[in-house]
Structure formats: structure tokens, C-alpha cells
Design a protein around this motif. Structure first.
Motif, short mmCIF file in Angstrom:
data_model
loop_
_atom_site.label_atom_id
_atom_site.label_comp_id
_atom_site.label_asym_id
_atom_site.label_seq_id
_atom_site.Cartn_x
_atom_site.Cartn_y
_atom_site.Cartn_z
N LEU A 9 18.65 -20.91 -20.63
CA LEU A 9 19.52 -21.86 -20.79
C LEU A 9 20.59 -21.49 -21.42
N ARG A 13 24.66 -22.40 -20.81
CA ARG A 13 25.53 -22.92 -21.66
C ARG A 13 26.78 -22.15 -21.64
N ILE A 81 18.90 -32.56 -19.77
CA ILE A 81 18.45 -32.16 -21.09
C ILE A 81 19.01 -33.10 -22.19
N GLU A 85 16.70 -35.38 -24.46
CA GLU A 85 16.58 -35.35 -25.99
C GLU A 85 16.92 -36.40 -26.70
N ALA A 282 24.21 -36.17 -41.15
CA ALA A 282 24.32 -34.75 -40.13
C ALA A 282 23.26 -34.55 -39.44
N ARG A 288 24.45 -36.15 -34.09
CA ARG A 288 24.50 -34.88 -33.40
C ARG A 288 25.04 -35.25 -32.01
N VAL A 292 28.28 -33.48 -30.11
CA VAL A 292 28.38 -32.81 -28.93
C VAL A 292 29.06 -33.51 -27.90
N LEU B 3 21.07 -28.21 -35.80
CA LEU B 3 22.28 -28.94 -35.30
C LEU B 3 22.39 -28.69 -33.90
N VAL B 4 21.95 -27.47 -33.42
CA VAL B 4 22.03 -27.31 -31.67
C VAL B 4 20.39 -27.23 -31.23
N SER B 5 20.54 -27.45 -30.04
CA SER B 5 19.13 -27.51 -29.29
C SER B 5 18.63 -25.96 -29.22
N LEU B 7 16.12 -25.52 -27.34
CA LEU B 7 15.31 -25.58 -26.05
C LEU B 7 15.84 -24.46 -25.34
#
Lengths: 309, 309
Positions: A9, A13, A81, A85, A282, A288, A292, B3-5, B7
DNA sequence: GAAGATTAATGAATAATATTCATACCTATG
DNA sequence: CATAGGTATGAATATTATTCATTAATCTTC
């Protein structure tokens, strides 16, 4: 070409960021890695698939067909995803609460509205609200429980508060098309000396142009205020004065030649936007998610913004 | 909850394997990792999402609702990725060639047909064929260029050849429902002494029961051959003899009580199936895809098979 | 019912590899 | 033509995934 896929991933990303920013360096900032890391990632993919994914195009880089395939894959996959989530967050019963947004920056209404609409869909159980009115110390609002997130440029370290960087943007001077200063490509502090500055109705220390450019140069122009961005632009177009606004807030007006925009100072006048919350807030999944998607939609829709630092 | 995935596809591949195999250990074999690695992965996800993904159910493990969500995500995502990787293979002009399959194992027709249909869809430019007839040394076929992949149990190391493990399966003794041996839960070599063994028309050294069980015990039963699995089962049901066949090849017949199945030896008689290719063929994307989907469909549709070692 | 065989969980050690650092090289631009 | 901004790359480093070794729990079998 190995027997199993090395794709992760992380790569998707990166590719998504590359697509959004159009450059390896900017994409790197977007995913909080170095340019080198991304370059290595891309190379790994290219040797794995035996295809080039990007093509150097002068100083910058362009996606090949193969790259575009992977980008569209990334879009689909990352969206799936995110949806999953969200479901997991709901299952962990952390999907309820409130998200009351306080805006320090008037121009932000532009991108906030579609974002809030999307948010309402995804988190129906979260009480979404805009805290209206002006507040001298918006961060205090957080601590007093009057808001859950403050969107502004303030980012002084303060215990119990987290400032989530959203993006950096350039503030441009806005002039009437036939304004005498139109001949200059870049405006300096002294150019504003004889002008009337049209601003939102906020104190001087919240106006970057005054705080970082005019005050240090000892220049104090006339001021006039208006509540709405369109109103400010009307005044500018009617030659009642000049304004300094975020580049993305005025883009469509500039494109239609209602007004013209000029850089302020050699490197431009830049400002950062942050979303500030309490530390405990937070960690909530919906917060979150809000951050994002805020970044995603901003980077996708607003021109000329870059990741913070 | 960070804070971030965190996954990664690795996790999704693990979850998919977990779903298919129903146990952490078996899933680990499926993705070529240790049980421990998977256990750590699962734990990381659980603490990240603040949810349990699996629930210990006695000796084994069961997916929770959250786990099922992630599994369905995995299914979708991994499929999308496979599709994209196929496109990339086509773009790299490695999507043409031939895939002529030689079968050493008659029973394999059962799962090969749907697989070949799917393959034809995905790789229209690849010449797909079944090499018919029996060959004494099928690996030689590869070297001579008469076939591109041989499916069988042979896996002697040989230079220029790669044996890709598909799965391990158990060979069960098949009896008529009223056969005297029905009372035994496990059959031993000597139980076959007085029986007629019904097999495919292949030499003795290609029949695991004879090679690994009967010959070592010095037992040499009568033999009779038939070409098709159904024919063998007809003979068994008509009490013309007994057979030894893969558990998945006879499942539906056993379920309908046409015949009964018994384990051979205390631990059962197990055999591995391999897909053998030339080293150079192994790197072709369509061959890799064939192997991956072969395993996927086998593990999904065939009961009682496990990854090789 | 106890012994043995399987399975999963866990902390510490190790191996693997992603990322950074330092640098070279390229290309716009003033 | 120097400078600023961009990418590529080999080597060093940091990170982190995986394995190893062990424990606890459950099921099977004699």
C-alpha cells in the motif's frame, strides 16, 4: 521479475500522491518521506514490473500509461480501505461524538462546505457543526469545550493541543485589472503605502500581510473591511483598494479577469493552515478521517497549495 | 491508535489466507511465513484498530465481524491488484506465448477446467492447450518443448526446471459401502492383499499406494485399470475392487454414499502436487498468474488440501 | 486420565529492507 | 553562467517484520 508481487500500500499511497502533486519532491512531503525514498520506491516498482512508471519530463516527472494504471488502482484501493476503516471505527463504538468546527480563516468556507457534506454522509452519528462568530483566542475555545477543531494558521506549541498541518498556500495581492501597480510582477511593502487595504474584519495581528510584511517595513496603509470574499473582490474591482488573499480563493476571479493577482515579495508571502484539536480529540477515528479527507480534497481541488514544510 | 493507517497489503494477504485456511498455522504456510509472524501481524492490526479481529475458538481461531470486514476488503483489493498487474503484463508485451499443460494426474481435470476457462478470459493472447496422452517422462516434455507446464507429483531437482508446489492432499482408500473392510477406520498394507486395486492406466511407480505402502510391505494385489474417475468409482461401487484416490476427487461421491473412504496408514497417505516448468518459462507473467490462480481456486474449492510443507 | 500432538500467543533476538544521507547530474530561469 | 529546484543513485543507517524459543491451552488417543 520475482515470483510474488512486491506491491504494498505504501507504493500505492506514493503513486496517489505523485499523481496529485505532479512531482516526486512534493509527493514526498505529502506522504512524509524524503524525495529519495520515493525515488527508490518507484525504481523498485519499475524493475519489478519491467516497465517505466514515470518519465522524466524536463525538470519534473510525468506518469506513463503503466503509471496511470497503477494510480487508478491506488485510487480505488485506498478508497475501499478508507470505507472499511470507517466501518471498523463504527464497530469500535468510536463513531459518535461531536465535530464543531471553528474557522479563523474566512476564505476556508470555499473548500469546507463540500467537505462537510461528505463527512455528514460518512459519519451520520457525529454531531457536525460550525461555530460561528469571531473569537480572539480560538484555541481557548478548544480548551473550554466550545469547539472540537479550529482551522487557522496558529501553531504555537501548547500542552494538550495538537496542530495538524493541512497545507501551505501563497497569499497574493489582488488588484483591479487597470491598477497602476499592474506593471510590477512582484509587489514590495512600500507599494502598499498609498493604498487602501481591504481585509476581513479581524485584528491586525491576524493578517499576514500586515504582520509579516508591512509592519516590519513600518508601513501602515488605510484599512477597510468586508465580511465576504466576494465583497472584498467587488471593492477591489471597483478600485476602492487592494487586498491580499489566498491564491486558491481568488483563482476563478483571476481566471475571469475580474481582478489580477501579484506576488508579494521575491519568494511570495506564504502561510500555513492547521487544524488544531485537543490531544484526546485527535485520536478519535472520525477526526482522523476528517483530517485525511480534508487534505485529500484540498490537494485535489485547490491550485497552488503545497504540504507544510 | 496512531494517526495514519498501518495497514499494508501484507496484512490483507494474511487475512485472506486466514479466511481460506481457517487457521493461523495453515495460513502461515500459505503465505510462506511462520505462525508467529502472522500472530504478530494480527496483533498489530488489533491494537491499531482497537478491535479484535480473531477470537480463539478452542484450539483454532475464528474471524470476528471486524475480521470479516477486513477479509472482504482483502478479497476486493487483491482482485483489483491482480487485474492491474495483468494489464501491466500486457503492456510489457509479455502477455503472449503458449501454455500447453501436460497432466500426470488424471483426477486434476476436475479443478483444471474452470481454471482454464478463467485463464482464457484473462490472457486471450496466450495459446492455451492440453497436451493429451500419457508420457513416461513428462519433465522431458518440457525440455523438448512439447509442453510448457507439467502438473504432477514429480519434484526431483533437475537443472533448468522449477517445480512450483501447488498443494498437498491425502489419498484415501475407496470402498463399496458394504465392503467388509468398512469396519476398519484405518487400512494397512495387508488389508489390500486380497483385493483388486482399480487404478488409472499408469505404471506402478506412478501410483503412490503401491510405491509407498504396498511394495515396501511386499504386497502385490491384483490390478485393473480405468481411464476416468467415474469409471473407477463405478467399479468400486459394483464391488469389483478398491481404489486409492485424492480426497477431493471423491468427496461428492462419498457425500452421496455411493462409496466410502478410509484413511491409509496411521497418518494417512499424502502426496504433493507440483506444477513444473522450465526456469525461463517461470518468469513469464501469465505463468505466474496461472500458478497463483491455480492455488487460489484449489484452496477455495477443494476440501482437505494443505500447502506443501 | 495421562501422554502426546497441534495450535496460538508472546518477548527477545535476528534478519530484512525501507528510508535517509550525501552526492551527482540535469534543466529551467534570471 | 551561476543559481535554484528537481531527480537518480550507492552506501550507511534506522526501522520493523520475521523468526526463534518458549509457554499455555486444547484436542486426541491409548
Amino acid at each position: 521479475m520475482s515470483l510474488v508481487s512486491i506491491l504494498e500500500l505504501r507504493h500505492l499511497r506514493t503513486l496517489a500522491a505523485l499523481h496529485e502533486t505532479g512531482s516526486v519532491s512534493r509527493a514526498a512531503k505529502r506522504v512524509h518521506l524524503t524525495q529519495s525514498a520515493l525515488s527508490h520506491q518507484i525504481k523498485a516498482l519499475q524493475t519489478h514490473y519491467g516497465l517505466s512508471i514515470v518519465q522524466r519530463r524536463g525538470q519534473t516527472v510525468e506518469l506513463t500509461d503503466a503509471g496511470k494504471h497503477l494510480v487508478s488502482l491506488a485510487g480505488k484501493v485506498l478508497e475501499d480501505i478508507q470505507a472499511t476503516e470507517r466501518s471498523l471505527a463504527i464497530m469500535s463504538q468510536q463513531a459518535t461524538g461531536s465535530l464543531r468546527i471553528a474557522l479563523e480563516c474566512h476564505t476556508c468556507f470555499d473548500w469546507l462546505m463540500p467537505l462537510m457534506d461528505a463527512f455528514r454522509q460518512h459519519w451520520p452519528e457525529v454531531e457536525l457543526d460550525l461555530v460561528s462568530g469571531f473569537h480572539s483566542d480560538p484555541i481557548k475555545l478548544l480548551e473550554e469545550g466550545g469547539a472540537d477543531v479550529v482551522i487557522g494558521s496558529e501553531h504555537k506549541r501548547r500542552r494538550g493541543i495538537i496542530h495538524h498541518p493541512l497545507f501551505s498556500f501563497e497569499i497574493l495581492a489582488v488588484l483591479a485589472p487597470e491598477h497602476p501597480l499592474r506593471t510590477k510582477r512582484v509587489l514590495k511593502a512600500m507599494d502598499f503605502a498609498a493604498e487602501t487595504l481591504i481585509t476581513y474584519p479581524v485584528p491586525e495581528d491576524r493578517i499576514d500581510l500586515i504582520l509579516n510584511v508591512l509592519k516590519p517595513a513600518g508601513i501602515q496603509p488605510q484599512r477597510r473591511t468586508a465580511e465576504l470574499t466576494v465583497a472584498i473582490l467587488q471593492l477591489v474591482a471597483s478600485r476602492r483598494g487592494v487586498a491580499a488573499l489566498p491564491s486558491w480563493g481568488i483563482k476563478s476571479y483571476v481566471d475571469h479577469d475580474y481582478v489580477i493577482a501579484r506576488r508579494i515579495g521575491a519568494h511570495g508571502l506564504w502561510s500555513d493552515l492547521y487544524a488544531s484539536t485537543l490531544t484526546e480529540t485527535a485520536s478519535r477515528p472520525y477526526l482522523r478521517d476528517f483530517l485525511v479527507t480534508a487534505k485529500n480534497t484540498c490537494f485535489a481541488t485547490l491550485d497552488g497549495i503545497v504540504p507544510v514544510d
